[in-house]
Design a protein around this motif. Structure first.
Motif, mmCIF file in Angstrom:
data_model
loop_
_atom_site.group_PDB
_atom_site.id
_atom_site.type_symbol
_atom_site.label_atom_id
_atom_site.label_comp_id
_atom_site.label_asym_id
_atom_site.label_seq_id
_atom_site.Cartn_x
_atom_site.Cartn_y
_atom_site.Cartn_z
ATOM 1 N N GLN A 131 -3.630 -0.709 -3.246
ATOM 2 C CA GLN A 131 -2.710 -1.483 -3.291
ATOM 3 C C GLN A 131 -1.983 -2.329 -4.264
ATOM 4 O OE1 GLN A 131 -3.830 -5.940 -2.121
ATOM 5 N NE2 GLN A 131 -1.989 -6.408 -0.734
ATOM 6 N N PHE A 149 0.312 -1.387 -0.075
ATOM 7 C CA PHE A 149 -0.028 0.228 0.059
ATOM 8 C C PHE A 149 0.605 1.544 -0.279
ATOM 9 C CE2 PHE A 149 -1.800 -3.305 1.296
ATOM 10 C CZ PHE A 149 -4.202 -3.277 0.970
ATOM 11 N N ASN A 188 -7.025 1.341 4.708
ATOM 12 C CA ASN A 188 -5.769 0.423 3.540
ATOM 13 C C ASN A 188 -6.371 0.219 2.210
ATOM 14 O OD1 ASN A 188 -5.046 -2.187 6.151
ATOM 15 N ND2 ASN A 188 -4.300 -0.189 5.755
#
Length: 714
Positions: free
Chosen positions: A229, A213, A226
């Motif tokens: 990615q 990330f 998060n």
């Protein structure tokens, strides 16, 4: 705060104190400030007086002070539990045996973890040749004084000359990646950071691919969502800033991407997902054409409709497991020289779900779950059954990795009363030999492992495993029982060894694991039956398990303790609210307790697949109805509850447990205690050092044992 394990030898002479010898009712709790946050959500006013406890303990002096005050009260309480020291001693003894991971072979080298017994972390060893002298390659016990820095995932390079591995510090999900020269033990190049939820795969001998990330803002690494990615390629000898983006979807920041590479090094398969559901897209990179086409990823599966898990390849033929038109999974293949010809069914769906699949020595090895216990079969690449492997009763198998060109594979087998034994297996001849077997301080035959089925509220038949001492089972007498459950995210609970659970059984109790809906024990329908709008089925299944145990005389009416972690912590909190009369005690570990805000932190956004979306009214009303934080029954006698979490948990942030405990302590819930135990540098669970794991287990079992009447043997 430090927690130390008293030396086992000093505890051998400990004599437990009768339960009536001291008052263990609820202590005076620390004062917790109540804020004035009130929100109107879908027409309903929702108070959130403890929202300030969501702040990261590292960034808030007020939260840090609250944590310290809670631990002072909890530590003082736990120190007086009569059976706590006995559990610490016995769990330590049962943990103190040599144990191995399943070996990985590369070139002529064999790599595996080995723990001598009570080492905080398991070192990594290598052998040159199967019968070569073991050599310690990495000892993570040397990395941190508190033992809380762990060796995460690792993978040798194709010829076994180098090792790519990850470092996990203090239980966080973040990983630091490093490469080692296996011959010299020296690090090659610098650290690669901000990897998370990543696979590790070599591209030849000169580099590797991983998922990461973007670096979070300062102070946000344990709480920020998060997003974005991407898969990167790191060439050995270069700086991380030079890493190449292999695959990313900046227009779809919510998507996750991991990459794996076929054993022959030709095919890179990139698996993309949007949450926790097994619904994937697949892109394929032909690495043989990399010089001319770069990292060109061709779409193979699009739409996020089904599960697609790559097994391996033979030439241009790729093998996958999938639940497309097969809820219990099947094996299919596709020829990348002619992908337009479509998919070929290799092994059709059976009555049991496929748990894992591998391609070894020109054969397919499939592990199935048969009523939540492992079975395994060898097939030809054309789908013809060759043989079934024989296991020692109800248990769990794992491993079966290897190369399509080599008949050698390794696997483990364990059960509730049997620690893992590692076997070497030849898929061509069927010959099995023992690679490593534990020397243990107990006789497995002294314990009975059985499976029963019970009926849930809506008539569904649900399995459970029951573990007791043979003499306790033969007596027919009810015994204090520890009931464990999870029920979510397609996770299957199968028999496995636990020193802490066996200590409970040795003390005369029963341990029970219920295979609730929401798990993957019976495939997609079983998972769907316990998520989103069907989540209440999970709680009903767990409550019915407790009622069954009491009705069958396995458990006394005042002797039932419950335990669960993560999604299982949510389970404990929910059923304690719904049936406080049924349970004597509970341990809610690292639980998701605020169902109206779980998607605000780190990985929480992924969980909408199982829980639903808090910003959608239909889902919100379902979540509001069972959220542990929002459904505590005031002026009601509750079971004794020990909430456990850790300050570095960046999977389920500790604010969930903090707020839930504060809410419990603010109500009049009877004489039984509502406590929280907050560990330092321990995270969500993985990488926890042995001494901390033993100390925590002793506290939990001492607490649950006290309130269920399970005394320690003298």
């Amino acid at each position: 705060m430090t927690r130390t394990l008293i030396a086992a030898a000093s505890l051998l002479a400990t004599v437990s104190m009768p339960l009536s010898a001291q008052d263990m009712t609820a202590p005076d709790y620390p004062e917790t400030r109540q804020g004035d946050v009130v929100e109107t959500i879908f027409g309903e006013q929702v108070a959130d007086p403890y929202r300030w406890l969501e702040e990261d303990v590292r960034n808030s002096t007020e939260v840090a002070a609250w944590v310290e005050a809670q631990n002072v009260v909890t530590d003082a309480y736990l120190e007086n539990l009569p059976a706590r020291d006995w559990f610490a001693s016995r769990i330590g003894e049962l943990t103190d045996y040599e144990r191995f991971s399943v070996p990985v072979a590369r070139g002529n080298r064999y790599f595996y973890n080995r723990n001598a017994g009570l080492e905080n972390q398991s070192p990594l060893y290598v052998r040159d040749g199967l019968d070569g002298e073991p050599r310690k390659l990495i000892d993570p016990n040397e990395w941190a004084e508190d033992g809380a820095t762990a060796l995460g995932g690792w993978v040798p390079s194709p010829d076994g000359s180098k090792l790519l591995y990850s470092v996990q510090d203090g239980g966080t999900d973040w990983r630091i990646l490093r490469v080692m020269d296996v011959a010299t033990g020296e690090q090659i190049g610098g650290d690669v950071r901000w990897a998370k939820f990543t696979n590790l795969a070599w591209v030849g001998e000169d580099g590797f691919v991983y998922s990461r990330f973007p670096e979070p803002e300062e102070g946000e690494d344990f709480q920020a969502l998060n997003m974005n990615q991407a898969v990167y390629y790191h060439a050995l000898g270069t700086e991380q800033a030079e890493d190449e983006v292999v695959f990313s979807t900046p227009d779809h920041a919510e998507r996750n991407h991991t990459a794996g590479i076929s054993d022959d090094g030709r095919w890179m398969m990139i698996i993309s997902s949007t949450g926790t559901d097994a619904r994937y897209e697949v892109h394929v990179v032909d690495l043989d054409a990399r010089d001319t086409r770069g990292w060109r990823a061709e779409p193979l599966i699009t739409g996020f409709d089904n599960a697609w898990s790559p097994i391996d390849s033979v030439g241009s033929r790729l093998f996958f497991t999938t639940n497309a038109d097969a809820p219990l999974y099947k094996v299919v293949s596709i020829d990348m020289d002619d992908p337009d010809a479509g998919w070929t069914e290799v092994i059709p769906e059976r009555d049991q779900p496929i748990a894992s699949a591998s391609l070894v020595g020109g054969h397919l090895v499939l592990e199935y779950l048969e009523d939540a216990s492992s079975s395994a079969y060898v097939y030809t690449l054309d789908g013809e059954l060759v043989r079934e492997l024989e296991f020692a009763g109800l248990g769990s198998a794992g491993g079966f990795g290897g190369s399509p060109d080599n008949a050698e594979t390794f696997y483990s087998f364990s059960s509730f009363n049997r620690p893992s034994t590692i076997y070497r297996y030849d898929v061509v001849t069927g010959e099995t030999s023992t690679f490593a077997a534990p020397e243990i301080s107990f006789d497995p035959e002294d314990f009975v492992v059985e499976q029963q089925f019970y009926t849930s509220k809506d008539g569904t038949r649900v399995p459970m495993f029951i573990v007791r001492r043979a003499d306790v089972a033969a007596s027919g007498e009810a015994a204090p029982t520890l009931l464990y459950g999870y029920g979510g995210f397609d996770v299957s609970l199968t028999p496995g060894f636990s020193a802490s659970r066996l200590s409970w059984v040795e003390a005369g109790g029963a341990f029970v694991m219920a295979n609730l809906r929401g798990g993957g024990e019976y495939g997609k329908a079983w998972h769907d039956g316990g998520r989103r709008a069907n989540k209440q089925n999970v709680f009903d299944d767990f409550i019915a398990a407790g009622e069954h145990l009491i009705a069958q005389g396995i458990t006394p009416e005042d002797g039932l303790a419950i335990q669960g972690g993560s999604n299982g912590g949510l389970l404990v909190g929910a059923v304690a609210n719904q049936r406080p009369d049924l349970f004597a005690a509970g341990n809610a570990a690292v639980g998701v307790m605020d169902m109206l805000r779980f998607d605000q932190w780190t990985a929480g956004r992924y969980w909408v697949d199982d829980y639903g979306y808090p910003d959608r009214e239909e889902d919100w009303r379902i979540l509001r109805a069972y959220s542990p934080l929002h459904n505590i029954q005031s002026d009601t006698d509750y079971p004794a509850l020990l909430v456990t979490t850790a300050d570095t948990d960046d999977r389920v942030v500790p604010g969930h447990s903090f707020k839930y405990t504060a809410a419990l302590q603010a109500e009049d819930l009877g004489e039984r205690p509502q406590l929280i135990r907050i560990e330092t540098r321990a995270g969500h669970g993985s990488g926890k050092p042995t001494d901390k794991a033993i100390a925590e287990a002793a506290d939990i079992l001492g607490f649950l044992g006290y309130w269920t009447g399970l005394d320690a043997p003298e």
